[in-house]
Design a protein around this motif. Sequence first.
Motif, PDB file in Angstrom:
ATOM      1  N   UNK A  83       0.994  -1.130  -0.018  1.00 56.46           N
ATOM      2  CA  UNK A  83      -0.141  -0.110   0.102  1.00 56.46           C
ATOM      3  C   UNK A  83       0.871   1.107  -0.035  1.00 56.46           C
ATOM      4  N   UNK A  84       1.915   1.318   0.778  1.00 53.51           N
ATOM      5  CA  UNK A  84       2.881   2.569   1.090  1.00 53.51           C
ATOM      6  C   UNK A  84       3.348   2.551  -0.270  1.00 53.51           C
ATOM      7  N   UNK A  85       3.914   1.493  -0.951  1.00 55.28           N
ATOM      8  CA  UNK A  85       4.777   1.583  -2.083  1.00 55.28           C
ATOM      9  C   UNK A  85       3.930   2.132  -3.147  1.00 55.28           C
ATOM     10  N   UNK A  86       2.794   1.484  -3.334  1.00 55.42           N
ATOM     11  CA  UNK A  86       1.950   2.190  -4.375  1.00 55.42           C
ATOM     12  C   UNK A  86       1.361   3.436  -4.439  1.00 55.42           C
ATOM     13  N   UNK A  87       1.266   3.852  -2.983  1.00 54.87           N
ATOM     14  CA  UNK A  87       1.078   5.431  -2.892  1.00 54.87           C
ATOM     15  C   UNK A  87       2.081   6.252  -3.299  1.00 54.87           C
ATOM     16  N   UNK A  88       3.264   5.802  -3.311  1.00 59.45           N
ATOM     17  CA  UNK A  88       4.540   6.774  -3.711  1.00 59.45           C
ATOM     18  C   UNK A  88       5.575   6.562  -2.475  1.00 59.45           C
ATOM     19  N   UNK A  89       5.444   5.822  -1.474  1.00 62.66           N
ATOM     20  CA  UNK A  89       6.329   5.644  -0.656  1.00 62.66           C
ATOM     21  C   UNK A  89       6.195   6.366   0.956  1.00 62.66           C
ATOM     22  N   UNK A  90       4.995   7.102   0.790  1.00 66.99           N
ATOM     23  CA  UNK A  90       4.722   7.869   2.140  1.00 66.99           C
ATOM     24  C   UNK A  90       3.878   6.939   3.099  1.00 66.99           C
ATOM     25  N   UNK A  91       4.604   6.723   4.313  1.00 71.87           N
ATOM     26  CA  UNK A  91       3.898   5.801   5.137  1.00 71.87           C
ATOM     27  C   UNK A  91       3.113   6.828   6.294  1.00 71.87           C
ATOM     28  N   UNK A  92       2.040   6.839   6.447  1.00 78.11           N
ATOM     29  CA  UNK A  92       1.475   7.617   7.438  1.00 78.11           C
ATOM     30  C   UNK A  92       1.764   7.322   8.776  1.00 78.11           C
ATOM     31  N   UNK A  93       2.314   6.122   9.079  1.00 78.00           N
ATOM     32  CA  UNK A  93       2.282   5.789  10.517  1.00 78.00           C
ATOM     33  C   UNK A  93       3.394   6.564  11.026  1.00 78.00           C
ATOM     34  N   UNK A  94       4.277   7.042  10.244  1.00 80.61           N
ATOM     35  CA  UNK A  94       5.438   7.841  10.644  1.00 80.61           C
ATOM     36  C   UNK A  94       5.221   9.000  10.729  1.00 80.61           C
ATOM     37  N   UNK A  95       4.133   9.662  10.449  1.00 83.29           N
ATOM     38  CA  UNK A  95       3.607  11.044  10.325  1.00 83.29           C
ATOM     39  C   UNK A  95       3.476  11.235  11.964  1.00 83.29           C
ATOM     40  N   UNK A  96       3.842  12.609  12.536  1.00 81.96           N
ATOM     41  CA  UNK A  96       3.554  12.745  13.829  1.00 81.96           C
ATOM     42  C   UNK A  96       2.134  12.718  14.335  1.00 81.96           C
ATOM     43  N   UNK A  97       1.133  13.166  13.429  1.00 83.31           N
ATOM     44  CA  UNK A  97      -0.165  13.312  13.749  1.00 83.31           C
ATOM     45  C   UNK A  97      -1.038  12.222  13.584  1.00 83.31           C
ATOM     46  N   UNK A  98      -0.208  11.041  13.113  1.00 88.72           N
ATOM     47  CA  UNK A  98      -0.911   9.824  12.856  1.00 88.72           C
ATOM     48  C   UNK A  98      -1.992   9.416  14.197  1.00 88.72           C
ATOM     49  N   UNK A  99      -1.311   9.255  15.154  1.00 87.29           N
ATOM     50  CA  UNK A  99      -2.052   8.608  16.484  1.00 87.29           C
ATOM     51  C   UNK A  99      -3.438   9.592  16.620  1.00 87.29           C
ATOM     52  N   UNK A 100      -3.237  10.855  16.445  1.00 85.77           N
ATOM     53  CA  UNK A 100      -4.590  11.762  16.553  1.00 85.77           C
ATOM     54  C   UNK A 100      -5.629  11.410  15.505  1.00 85.77           C
ATOM     55  N   UNK A 101      -5.214  11.133  14.249  1.00 85.05           N
ATOM     56  CA  UNK A 101      -6.288  10.727  13.315  1.00 85.05           C
ATOM     57  C   UNK A 101      -6.488   9.439  13.293  1.00 85.05           C
ATOM     58  N   UNK A 102      -5.924   8.415  13.856  1.00 82.89           N
ATOM     59  CA  UNK A 102      -6.169   7.213  13.989  1.00 82.89           C
ATOM     60  C   UNK A 102      -7.233   7.051  15.215  1.00 82.89           C
ATOM     61  N   UNK A 103      -7.074   7.936  16.164  1.00 80.14           N
ATOM     62  CA  UNK A 103      -7.921   7.896  17.280  1.00 80.14           C
ATOM     63  C   UNK A 103      -9.217   8.161  16.963  1.00 80.14           C
ATOM     64  N   UNK A 104      -9.329   9.410  16.075  1.00 80.11           N
ATOM     65  CA  UNK A 104     -10.404  10.131  15.582  1.00 80.11           C
ATOM     66  C   UNK A 104     -11.231   9.155  14.672  1.00 80.11           C
ATOM     67  N   UNK A 105     -10.678   8.334  13.882  1.00 80.16           N
ATOM     68  CA  UNK A 105     -11.243   7.335  12.861  1.00 80.16           C
ATOM     69  C   UNK A 105     -11.821   6.311  13.678  1.00 80.16           C
ATOM     70  N   UNK A 106     -11.020   6.101  15.009  1.00 76.92           N
ATOM     71  CA  UNK A 106     -11.712   4.854  15.748  1.00 76.92           C
ATOM     72  C   UNK A 106     -13.031   5.253  16.548  1.00 76.92           C
ATOM     73  N   UNK A 107     -12.887   6.547  17.067  1.00 75.36           N
ATOM     74  CA  UNK A 107     -14.001   7.051  17.604  1.00 75.36           C
ATOM     75  C   UNK A 107     -15.098   7.233  16.698  1.00 75.36           C
ATOM     76  N   UNK A 108     -14.864   7.572  15.414  1.00 74.14           N
ATOM     77  CA  UNK A 108     -16.044   7.625  14.370  1.00 74.14           C
ATOM     78  C   UNK A 108     -16.767   6.233  14.312  1.00 74.14           C
ATOM     79  N   UNK A 109     -15.927   5.172  14.333  1.00 72.25           N
ATOM     80  CA  UNK A 109     -16.436   3.880  14.113  1.00 72.25           C
ATOM     81  C   UNK A 109     -17.147   3.492  15.300  1.00 72.25           C
ATOM     82  N   UNK A 110     -16.823   3.922  16.622  1.00 75.25           N
ATOM     83  CA  UNK A 110     -17.670   3.726  17.828  1.00 75.25           C
ATOM     84  C   UNK A 110     -19.091   4.598  17.498  1.00 75.25           C
ATOM     85  N   UNK A 111     -19.020   5.782  17.059  1.00 73.70           N
ATOM     86  CA  UNK A 111     -20.180   6.486  16.931  1.00 73.70           C
ATOM     87  C   UNK A 111     -21.224   5.659  15.892  1.00 73.70           C
TER      88      UNK A 111
END
Length: 297
Positions: free
Chosen positions: A233-261
């Motif tokens: 997935x990362x390679x096909x996107x162009x090499x950018x791995x979002x898990x290494x981005x400093x804001x990853x955990x914030x967006x991940x937690x928001x997504x998971x809260x949305x799934x709870x909602x």
Amino acid sequence: MSSARATSSTEQVLAKAAEISGVDLHGAQVIRDGSNAIYRLAHDMVARIGQPGCLEAAERELRISQWLNNSGIPTVEAMSALRQPVVVADRPVTWWRLIPDHRPSTPAEMGAMLSALHALPPPTELQLPAYDPFTGLHERLVTAAMIDEDDRTWLLSHHTELRTQYDALPEAFSLSVIHGDAWQGNLVVPSSGVPTVLDLDKVSIGRREWDLIQLAVDYTDFSRVSGQDYRAFVEAYGGYDVTSWPGFRVLADIQELRWVGFAIARSPDSPRAAAQAKHRIACLRGQVARPWRWDAL
């Protein structure tokens, strides 16, 4: 369908819309009854029934479909020969071409599509809204009848904390056209082998990282995606791995809260969804260790 009442409501809307548009309803079958009710119809057609008051969004989806197809990104196509959207009981109904015999995309196929989508300049022929991942979420948490007050208090506090963290993220270098709900079931591959984009209601302008989050948390938090598939997935996107981005955990937690909602919103008509909502809340509160297992609803 989620309830007899919902079945009656959507079927009545569909029947009236079909009468207006001259559509054959013989053999109509429910595909999904979620935020939108979706029916498979005769003659390789699909009906999509939006929520009340969503005419503008339905009109935008029709225009987005045309724009993406014209831009070289294969996307579900509207039935251009039919009058649409049709509004019945304040609910917009749109008509689409069926994509038969399809499978969900692979992570690599999803990465390639998102790379192409994010590279597109925003359309000039229509204005896309700014994406807000918190839309409707607070109301769902406040009004949910199936959660106890301790869970509600925690969820609302968690929501407030995430909103603060999200607002404090560094300004994006540039915003992109994003799909807004980029999971593998929204990019399907028919027998032609051409990955085709579905569900256009959240296409908007936002951080590209939001489109990368769903598959990333499937890898990091749920182990639904293998390491090999995530690297593809990362390679096909162009090499950018979002898990290494400093804001990853914030967006991940928001997504998971949305799934709870989402599970909470479906709970009044579904004991299974209510049980799933309680399980998901327990996960967020640290009562269940990762990797989590959340059943699809």
